[in-house]
Design a protein around this motif. Structure first.
Motif, mmCIF file in Angstrom:
data_model
loop_
_atom_site.group_PDB
_atom_site.id
_atom_site.type_symbol
_atom_site.label_atom_id
_atom_site.label_comp_id
_atom_site.label_asym_id
_atom_site.label_seq_id
_atom_site.Cartn_x
_atom_site.Cartn_y
_atom_site.Cartn_z
ATOM 1 N N HIS A 162 -8.450 -4.639 -49.234
ATOM 2 C CA HIS A 162 -8.503 -5.851 -48.514
ATOM 3 C C HIS A 162 -9.255 -6.870 -48.485
ATOM 4 N N CYS A 172 0.855 -9.241 -46.420
ATOM 5 C CA CYS A 172 -0.604 -7.944 -46.532
ATOM 6 C C CYS A 172 0.473 -6.474 -45.460
ATOM 7 N N CYS A 174 -1.854 -4.700 -43.948
ATOM 8 C CA CYS A 174 -2.647 -5.390 -42.501
ATOM 9 C C CYS A 174 -2.327 -6.504 -41.776
ATOM 10 N N CYS A 179 -4.109 -10.260 -49.354
ATOM 11 C CA CYS A 179 -5.384 -8.606 -49.999
ATOM 12 C C CYS A 179 -5.132 -8.354 -51.316
HETATM 13 ZN ZN LIG Z 1 -4.613 -6.640 -46.574
#
Ligand SMILES: [Zn+2]
Length: 314
Positions: A162, A172, A174, A179
């Protein structure tokens, strides 16, 4: 010195005794039944480990039991906060196993366990500073320095996948954008391959995957090996982003080697030759900085068990 290494996966749990030189004994495995409670599953595992120790007459030789677990962990209390694949929440796994097993038990993130195993006993052995990167559905990784994994506060650091490589870039998993995982995972490669195939109906990739649903990371590599220009472009683009990420790790950790593992690392020479060429061309410090070699992992599925056991080899 012997420790038990256990690797908990989404569908099965595997374990084995491991010697302090990394040599692994014949192991055991059991399925994970999603309809069973976490307690039932862990009690079954505990009995299996106990029987295994008795069968191999290891009771007075065991240093401890290390367990790699896919999820968010509270390592100090031996608790699984949350394991998404297993749908386990707040499971005090170490306490549960201690009801029967009188050994020291340590838990760690499964990706970190694999990285530790690969760094200490696989492709990274003999090297003091090793970065291991897993290129799978996501991008995971860890830096291992002098046999110790760098995990940070509460062992929640080391999220190497990340690292932002494109500000405001691709979305991404996340929740942030740009990332490395959003460019160098199998998921990202599949996304980019589908896009390129739609624009290039004459690409050889359509022979390997007649429908977009069949596309995975092997398709562009397979077609690139046969010289398909669209596939070669996808691979070069993939290598560019992956290598930029690896160059960042080089500048932070200056590892002796970077070990690539996970499905995409099976692509072989077509991937490694390009990544190594890119790293040599853009290595910081020109010829005055040590060269970093990018190499494939060697332990395969044993890496997680060996790494979990290695928590007891200091
Ligand atoms: Zn990420």
């Amino acid at each position: 010195m012997v420790a038990i290494g256990i690797d908990i996966g989404g569908t099965s749990i595997k374990g084995a005794a491991v010697k302090s030189n990394g040599k692994i004994f014949e192991g055991f495995s059991m399925p994970v039944n999603k309809w069973e409670s976490s307690e039932t599953c862990i009690r079954k595992l505990t009995v299996m480990v106990q029987n295994y120790i008795e069968r191999h007459q290891l009771a007075d030789k065991i240093e401890g039991i290390g367990i790699g677990i896919p999820g968010t962990l509270d390592i100090s209390s031996g608790t699984i906060n949350y394991a998404n694949n297993l749908r386990w929440e707040n499971v005090r796994i170490v306490d549960l196993m201690h009801e029967i097993l009188p050994y020291q038990i340590k838990i760690m993130n499964d990706a970190n366990a694999s990285a530790l195993g690969e760094a200490r006993f696989g492709a990274g052995k003999h090297h003091p500073t090793v970065v291991v990167i897993t290129l799978g559905t996501g991008v995971g990784g860890a830096a291992v320095i002098d046999g110790k994994i760098i995990e940070g506060n509460e062992s929640k650091g080391g999220e190497l996948g990340h690292m932002t490589i494109v500000v405001d870039g691709e979305m991404c998993t996340c929740g942030r954008r740009g990332c490395l995982e959003a460019y160098a995972s199998a998921t990202a490669l599949t996304r980019d391959t589908k896009k390129a195939m739609l624009k290039n109906r004459d690409s050889l990739m359509w022979k390997l995957a007649p429908e977009l649903n069949f596309v995975d990371g092997t398709v562009p590599f397979g077609a690139a090996k046969q010289g398909d220009p669209t596939a070669l472009k996808i691979i070069d683009n993939f290598v560019k982003y992956l290598s930029e990420g690896l160059l960042n790790y080089c500048n932070i950790f200056r590892p002796n080697v970077i070990v690539l593992t996970g499905g995409i690392a099976n692509a072989g020479e077509i991937l490694f030759s390009r990544v190594n060429r890119y790293l040599r061309a853009y290595n910081y410090g020109y010829k005055f900085t040590p060269k970093v070699e990018v190499i494939p992992a060697t332990l395969g599925y044993d890496a997680g068990k060996i790494g979990a056991a290695a928590l007891f080899f200091d």
